[in-house]
Design an enzyme around this catalytic site. Structure first.
Site, PDB file in Angstrom:
ATOM      1  CG  ASP A 128       3.254  -7.995   7.332  1.00 52.00           C
ATOM      2  OD1 ASP A 128       2.567  -8.643   6.533  1.00 52.00           O
ATOM      3  OD2 ASP A 128       3.729  -8.455   8.384  1.00 52.00           O
ATOM      4  N   GLY A 138       0.837  -1.207   0.000  1.00 50.96           N
ATOM      5  CA  GLY A 138       0.000   0.000   0.000  1.00 50.96           C
ATOM      6  C   GLY A 138       0.869   1.253   0.000  1.00 50.96           C
ATOM      7  NE  ARG A 150      -1.430  -5.269   7.303  1.00 46.45           N
ATOM      8  CZ  ARG A 150      -0.608  -6.278   7.555  1.00 46.45           C
ATOM      9  NH1 ARG A 150      -0.852  -7.461   7.033  1.00 46.45           N
ATOM     10  NH2 ARG A 150       0.464  -6.114   8.286  1.00 46.45           N
ATOM     11  CG  ASP A 195      -1.534  -0.524   8.021  1.00 42.21           C
ATOM     12  OD1 ASP A 195      -2.412   0.344   7.824  1.00 42.21           O
ATOM     13  OD2 ASP A 195      -1.383  -1.517   7.280  1.00 42.21           O
ATOM     14  NE  ARG A 216      -2.148  -4.449  -0.890  1.00 43.80           N
ATOM     15  CZ  ARG A 216      -1.743  -3.755   0.181  1.00 43.80           C
ATOM     16  NH1 ARG A 216      -0.633  -4.093   0.785  1.00 43.80           N
ATOM     17  NH2 ARG A 216      -2.441  -2.739   0.630  1.00 43.80           N
TER      18      ARG A 216
HETATM   19  O1  F6P Z   1      -1.480  -1.387   4.654  1.00 47.68           O
HETATM   20  C1  F6P Z   1      -2.127  -0.203   4.332  1.00 47.68           C
HETATM   21  C2  F6P Z   1      -3.593  -0.442   4.133  1.00 47.68           C
HETATM   22  O2  F6P Z   1      -4.200   0.788   3.762  1.00 47.68           O
HETATM   23  C3  F6P Z   1      -4.333  -1.053   5.318  1.00 47.68           C
HETATM   24  O3  F6P Z   1      -4.613  -0.117   6.331  1.00 47.68           O
HETATM   25  C4  F6P Z   1      -5.539  -1.633   4.636  1.00 47.68           C
HETATM   26  O4  F6P Z   1      -6.069  -2.707   5.391  1.00 47.68           O
HETATM   27  C5  F6P Z   1      -4.984  -2.113   3.333  1.00 47.68           C
HETATM   28  O5  F6P Z   1      -3.812  -1.360   3.090  1.00 47.68           O
HETATM   29  C6  F6P Z   1      -5.900  -1.958   2.147  1.00 47.68           C
HETATM   30  O6  F6P Z   1      -5.272  -2.560   1.060  1.00 47.68           O
HETATM   31  P1  F6P Z   1      -5.615  -2.337  -0.472  1.00 47.68           P
HETATM   32  O7  F6P Z   1      -4.879  -1.126  -0.934  1.00 47.68           O
HETATM   33  O8  F6P Z   1      -5.106  -3.569  -1.137  1.00 47.68           O
HETATM   34  O9  F6P Z   1      -7.093  -2.172  -0.565  1.00 47.68           O
END
Ligand code: F6P
Length: 315
Positions: free
Chosen positions: A97, A5, A166, A122, A66
């Site tokens: 992470d 993210g 998260r 986070d 990701r």
């Molecule tokens: O890790 C950052 C974050 O914004 C978290 O707070 C959240 O759970 C997640 O990424 C959301 O992920 P994505 O961008 O894949 O929707």
């Protein structure tokens, strides 16, 4: 490269890493879209000028992703081959992470050195008091709560505000304290919803006409489920605001820019010292290097001060 993210301050980290590395005699390549950029051989040469005018910008000029292919052995073998072919001997990965887990996996197939820089809103990593982006995300959410509070007071309403994080309640805690919330719900410290309902009723009976309840997204069912249960238990109306991605965007705060700069330079210093498999962090104001496997264990405990503060603050 940046991965996972996006977090405000990632650009400031790219700038610091690039300039520290160029200044130390390295040639610098910026891989695009995280580990996917390695697999697809998408990179650009970075010099001191190509990172001008980005210290203040949110997002990441290198883009991020990701990568699912990177989770497979085939992807790791391919990434190692690309890095060797490109002549890369050291990698700085900026992310959270998942990024560091990817780095640990890559280390099983590639001989180069890898240093991490913690970039995630986070603040869920061990080995550093703060991650880059957390301060900005907290400030963005507090600004939103200040606005919601106006409506809550005007309509005499109860609001549940869900924040990101998260599985971690760090954002919710700081946002709740700074936003003057009546209650803060976090996954690390699950509380019986009936007790929360009783406190809200006591507040209402004592003259509170509106309340803000901050809920971390990691709490089971999130704010929507909490609203459903509280409505049943207190017979009040609740409105839910899920803040979502606004917490990831925007210009980084001065604190995040400075943290990103310190950690970016330290990451390059660590490489020069021959370090690998570690994240550059800060604990108690001092620079530290935490092995990736320690960093990804996460922040297990919530500062005991917070529950103590809340006992008095929501009176
Ligand atoms: O890790 C950052 C974050 O914004 C978290 O707070 C959240 O759970 C997640 O990424 C959301 O992920 P994505 O961008 O894949 O929707």
């Amino acid at each position: 490269m940046t991965s996972g993210g996006d977090a405000p301050g990632m650009n400031a980290a790219i700038r610091a890493v690039t300039r520290a590395a160029v200044g130390s005699g390295f040639r610098v390549l910026g891989f695009q879209r995280g580990y996917d950029g390695i697999l697809e051989e998408q990179y650009q040469e970075l010099d001191a000028r190509s990172v001008s005018n980005i210290v203040q910008r949110g997002g990441t000029i290198l883009k991020t992703a990701r990568s699912s292919e990177f989770l497979r052995t085939r992807g790791l073998v391919k990434a190692a081959a690309v890095l060797n072919k490109t002549g890369v001997d050291a990698l700085v990965v900026i992310g959270g992470d998942g990024t560091f887990r990817g780095a640990m996996d890559l280390a099983g197939f590639w001989k180069g050195r890898i240093i991490g820089v913690p970039g995630t809103i986070d603040n869920d990593l061990a080995g550093t008091d703060f991650t880059i982006g957390f301060d900005t995300a907290v400030n963005t959410a507090v600004e939103a709560i200040d606005k919601i509070r106006d409506t809550a007071a005007a309509h005499e309403r109860f609001f549940l505000v869900e924040v990101m994080g998260r599985r971690c309640g760090q954002i919710a805690l700081e946002v709740g304290i700074a936003g003057g919330a009546e209650e803060i719900l976090i996954p690390e410290n699950p509380e019986d919803i009936r007790r929360i309902a009783r406190r809200l009723c006591a507040g209402r009976d004592g003259g509170k006409s509106s309340s803000i309840i901050v809920v971390a997204e990691g709490v089971k069912g999130g704010a929507l489920e909490a609203a459903r249960q509280l409505k049943r238990l207190t017979r009040n109306e609740y409105r839910v605001a899920i803040l979502g991605y606004i917490q990831r965007g925007g210009n980084p705060t001065a604190a995040d820019r400075c943290l990103a700069t310190r950690l970016g330079v330290r990451a390059v210093e660590a490489l020069l010292q021959g370090e690998t498999g570690k994240m550059a962090g800060e604990v108690g104001g001092r620079g530290v290097l935490a092995p990736f496997h320690v960093a990804v264990k996460g922040k297990r405990q919530v500062d005991r001060l917070y529950p103590r503060l809340m006992k008095f603050l929501n009176l």
